[in-house]
Motif scaffolding. Structure first.
Motif, mmCIF file in Angstrom:
data_model
loop_
_atom_site.group_PDB
_atom_site.id
_atom_site.type_symbol
_atom_site.label_atom_id
_atom_site.label_comp_id
_atom_site.label_asym_id
_atom_site.label_seq_id
_atom_site.Cartn_x
_atom_site.Cartn_y
_atom_site.Cartn_z
ATOM 1 N N ALA A 117 1.121 -1.017 0.005
ATOM 2 C CA ALA A 117 -0.151 -0.266 -0.060
ATOM 3 C C ALA A 117 0.978 1.439 -0.029
ATOM 4 N N ALA A 118 1.998 1.687 0.755
ATOM 5 C CA ALA A 118 3.071 2.616 0.544
ATOM 6 C C ALA A 118 3.529 2.467 -1.167
ATOM 7 N N GLY A 120 2.077 2.282 -3.499
ATOM 8 C CA GLY A 120 0.530 2.003 -4.231
ATOM 9 C C GLY A 120 0.671 3.575 -3.936
ATOM 10 N N GLU A 121 0.655 4.032 -2.968
ATOM 11 C CA GLU A 121 0.382 5.893 -2.765
ATOM 12 C C GLU A 121 1.981 6.933 -2.993
ATOM 13 N N TRP A 122 2.886 6.354 -2.859
ATOM 14 C CA TRP A 122 4.042 6.028 -3.588
ATOM 15 C C TRP A 122 3.828 6.538 -5.391
ATOM 16 N N TRP A 123 3.487 5.604 -5.806
ATOM 17 C CA TRP A 123 3.484 5.536 -7.224
ATOM 18 C C TRP A 123 2.041 6.572 -8.159
ATOM 19 N N GLY A 125 -0.628 7.804 -6.311
ATOM 20 C CA GLY A 125 -1.305 8.228 -4.506
ATOM 21 C C GLY A 125 -1.287 9.470 -4.092
ATOM 22 N N ALA A 126 -1.376 9.793 -2.907
ATOM 23 C CA ALA A 126 -0.786 10.889 -1.869
ATOM 24 C C ALA A 126 0.205 10.908 -2.033
ATOM 25 N N GLY A 127 1.097 9.806 -1.870
ATOM 26 C CA GLY A 127 3.211 10.225 -1.703
ATOM 27 C C GLY A 127 3.251 10.881 -3.738
ATOM 28 N N GLN A 128 2.505 10.705 -4.180
ATOM 29 C CA GLN A 128 2.906 11.204 -5.812
ATOM 30 C C GLN A 128 4.392 12.313 -5.697
ATOM 31 N N TYR A 135 3.799 4.509 5.771
ATOM 32 C CA TYR A 135 2.553 4.566 5.356
ATOM 33 C C TYR A 135 1.707 4.013 6.941
ATOM 34 N N THR A 137 -1.725 2.201 8.432
ATOM 35 C CA THR A 137 -2.822 1.492 7.676
ATOM 36 C C THR A 137 -3.376 0.666 8.821
#
Length: 222
Positions: A117-118, A120-123, A125-128, A135, A137
């Protein structure tokens, strides 16, 4: 033909499976209950069934997939494809990768669910746009993942970021699924919050089946 992969998110409550194209677009989804009390073999069979379901909706065989990625609670060993210990599943040393590889005939990769999930957020989501992120959860359990320079940081034993079993209450804490008392997960996970809410209501005099706002509510009840 577009290159397709499948992702399975295995949690203590549900199995969420997606068929995804190379841009990250989710084409199909399926959700099934985990039912960990039935044992690892039954859960893994349900995971494979969910793969067949999402592929079948597109008229595809499992062999059409480029790969399958499995996100599981940990700690786990992604090199061996084994869940070392997952308290919410009651799993110890369970090989997840090999049965799914045998069923699909394609490469299968295992990663900690919070780490996945971390990333995914980097790629997407919020972490772009960030170099590093942490992250956290909160669901059936509590997990954490660390991304450094765009790569998952697993630590020496693949447990970096696993904050759920940090002991938050040293004395007389609630029993955690890992066998210890007072873990953060036993105090503040979604499951723990629901348990504590029920305990608070019972302490206030509520009974099972009571409905807020009933005309016969006792004085002082909210």
């Amino acid at each position: 033909m577009a290159r397709l992969v499948a992702g399975i998110d295995l949690g203590g409550t549900k199995i969420a499976t997606g068929l995804v194209d190379e841009t990250g677009r989710v084409l199909e989804r399926a959700v099934h209950p985990t039912r960990p009390e039935e044992g690892p073999a039954a859960v893994i069979a349900r995971m494979i069934g969910s793969l067949e379901e999402v592929c079948g909706r597109r008229g595809l065989d499992l062999a059409a997939l480029e790969a399958v990625a499995v996100a599981c609670p940990g700690p786990l060993d992604p090199l061996r494809g084994v869940v070392v210990e997952a308290p919410n599943l009651r799993w110890r040393e369970v090989d997840v990768v090999e049965p799914i590889r045998e069923a699909t005939g394609v490469p299968v990769y295992l990663e900690n669910d919070a780490n996945a999930a971390a990333l995914g957020e980097w790629w997407a989501g919020a972490g772009q746009g960030t170099r590093h992120l942490i992250y956290v959860t909160v669901s059936t359990g509590i997990g954490g993942g660390i991304v450094i320079d765009g790569r998952i940081y697993g630590g020496a034993h693949w447990a970096a970021g696993e904050i759920g079993h940090t002991v938050a209450v040293v004395e007389d804490g609630p029993l955690c699924g890992c066998g210890r008392r007072g873990c953060l997960e036993a105090m503040a996970s979604g499951t723990a919050i629901a348990r504590r809410a029920v305990e608070a209501l019972q302490a206030a005099g509520w009974r099972e089946g009571d409905v807020p706002g009933e005309s016969d509510a006792r004085p002082g009840r909210r």
